[in-house]
Enzyme design. Structure first.
Site, PDB file in Angstrom:
ATOM      1  N   ASN A 253       0.793  -1.407   0.186  1.00 16.18           N
ATOM      2  CA  ASN A 253      -0.008   0.094   0.002  1.00 16.18           C
ATOM      3  C   ASN A 253       0.796   1.331   0.167  1.00 16.18           C
ATOM      4  O   ASN A 253       1.892   1.178   0.797  1.00 16.18           O
ATOM      5  CB  ASN A 253      -1.076   0.110   1.020  1.00 16.18           C
ATOM      6  CG  ASN A 253      -0.491  -0.065   2.438  1.00 16.18           C
ATOM      7  OD1 ASN A 253       0.467  -0.978   2.480  1.00 16.18           O
ATOM      8  ND2 ASN A 253      -0.849   0.639   3.540  1.00 16.18           N
TER       9      ASN A 253
ATOM     10  N   CYS B 228      -4.235   0.601  -2.255  1.00 18.34           N
ATOM     11  CA  CYS B 228      -3.870  -0.673  -1.270  1.00 18.34           C
ATOM     12  C   CYS B 228      -2.948  -1.588  -2.185  1.00 18.34           C
ATOM     13  O   CYS B 228      -2.444  -1.400  -3.133  1.00 18.34           O
ATOM     14  CB  CYS B 228      -5.323  -1.214  -1.241  1.00 18.34           C
ATOM     15  SG  CYS B 228      -6.659  -0.432  -0.409  1.00 18.34           S
TER      16      CYS B 228
ATOM     17  N   GLU C 217      -3.059  -4.640  -2.600  1.00 22.08           N
ATOM     18  CA  GLU C 217      -3.652  -5.760  -3.682  1.00 22.08           C
ATOM     19  C   GLU C 217      -3.698  -4.767  -5.107  1.00 22.08           C
ATOM     20  O   GLU C 217      -3.334  -5.321  -6.298  1.00 22.08           O
ATOM     21  CB  GLU C 217      -5.108  -6.052  -3.243  1.00 22.08           C
ATOM     22  CG  GLU C 217      -5.157  -6.853  -1.847  1.00 22.08           C
ATOM     23  CD  GLU C 217      -5.439  -6.044  -0.921  1.00 22.08           C
ATOM     24  OE1 GLU C 217      -4.674  -4.773  -0.686  1.00 22.08           O
ATOM     25  OE2 GLU C 217      -5.911  -6.562   0.184  1.00 22.08           O
TER      26      GLU C 217
HETATM   27  N1  THU Z   1      -5.267  -1.463   2.713  1.00 21.79           N
HETATM   28  C1  THU Z   1      -4.775  -2.130   1.890  1.00 21.79           C
HETATM   29  O1  THU Z   1      -3.424  -2.005   1.262  1.00 21.79           O
HETATM   30  N2  THU Z   1      -5.494  -3.329   1.593  1.00 21.79           N
HETATM   31  C2  THU Z   1      -6.645  -3.730   2.270  1.00 21.79           C
HETATM   32  O2  THU Z   1      -7.063  -4.663   1.748  1.00 21.79           O
HETATM   33  C3  THU Z   1      -7.035  -2.873   3.153  1.00 21.79           C
HETATM   34  C4  THU Z   1      -6.308  -1.596   3.415  1.00 21.79           C
HETATM   35  C5  THU Z   1      -4.345  -0.053   3.162  1.00 21.79           C
HETATM   36  C6  THU Z   1      -4.946   1.143   2.713  1.00 21.79           C
HETATM   37  C7  THU Z   1      -4.247   2.099   3.652  1.00 21.79           C
HETATM   38  O3  THU Z   1      -3.126   2.249   3.004  1.00 21.79           O
HETATM   39  C8  THU Z   1      -4.241   1.261   4.768  1.00 21.79           C
HETATM   40  O4  THU Z   1      -4.270  -0.258   4.437  1.00 21.79           O
HETATM   41  C9  THU Z   1      -5.283   1.480   6.069  1.00 21.79           C
HETATM   42  O5  THU Z   1      -6.478   1.249   5.417  1.00 21.79           O
END
Ligand code: THU
Length: 158
Positions: A61, A72, A74
Site C-alpha cells: 500500500n 492498497c 492488492e
Molecule cells: N489497505 C490495503 O493495502 N489493503 C486492504 O485490503 C485494506 C487496506 C491499506 C490502505 C491504507 O493504506 C491502509 O491499509 C489502511 O487502511
C-alpha cells in the site's frame, strides 16, 4: 417468496501445510509489507501475485497526503502485474499485513471492497479461478476464487 443463502467455501491452513509455491508467495507478501508507505495509517499491507508465465508481481500500500490518492497493496500489485505482463493470467494472490504495532496481524487480512472489484476483473481476464491466500501470523485462509469474496459482483464483461 424464496429464502436463499450463499455460503463461502474456504480452508484454514497452517503455513507448513502449504506447498512450496504457495509458501514462497506468502513469504513475498509478508516481505512486501515492509515496502508499504503508510505514514498516515501505519497499517502495512503486502500482496504477491503468481502469474501463469512463472513471474510473481508484488505490491504494497502507498498512501498520500491527499488521502484518496493512495492505493492498497492488492491494487498496487494487480495493476503492476497488468502493466508489466498484459498477456499473463493471474493464478494465486497472497495478502499479508502488519498492524499499527508493527506486528503481523493475528487474524487473516481481507481485501477491501474496491480491491475485490479490481481483482475480480483480472480473474475474468484469466478465464479461471484465482486462488486467494489471506495471511496472518497464525491461520492462513485459502479461498478458491476472487468471486467467492465478492458475491453479487458487478461485471460489465459478463
Ligand atoms: N489497505 C490495503 O493495502 N489493503 C486492504 O485490503 C485494506 C487496506 C491499506 C490502505 C491504507 O493504506 C491502509 O491499509 C489502511 O487502511
Amino acid at each position: 417468496m424464496q429464502e436463499l443463502q450463499l455460503t463461502i467455501p474456504y480452508k484454514s491452513v497452517s503455513y507448513d501445510e502449504l506447498d512450496e509455491r504457495r509458501r514462497r508467495l506468502v513469504d513475498l507478501a509478508r516481505r512486501y509489507t515492509h515496502n508499504a508507505y503508510a505514514p498516515y495509517s501505519h497499517f502495512h499491507v503486502g500482496a504477491a501475485i503468481a502469474l501463469d508465465n512463472g513471474e510473481t508481481v508484488c505490491g504494497a500500500n502507498q498512501e498520500n497526503a491527499a488521502f484518496p490518492s493512495g492505493t492498497c497493496a492488492e491494487r498496487s500489485a494487480c495493476f503492476s502485474a497488468g502493466a508489466r505482463f498484459p498477456e499473463a493470467r493471474f493464478e494465486i494472490i497472497a495478502i499479508a499485513a502488519r498492524g499499527t504495532d508493527g506486528k503481523e496481524l493475528s487474524h487473516p487480512v481481507a481485501p477491501c471492497g474496491a480491491c475485490r472489484q479490481a481483482l475480480l476483473e483480472y480473474e475474468g481476464r484469466a478465464g479461471h479461478d484465482v486462488e486467494v491466500l489471506l495471511v496472518s501470523s497464525g491461520d492462513i485462509y485459502v479461498l478458491p476464487s476472487v468471486r467467492s469474496l465478492l458475491p453479487f459482483a458487478f461485471t460489465e464483461l459478463g
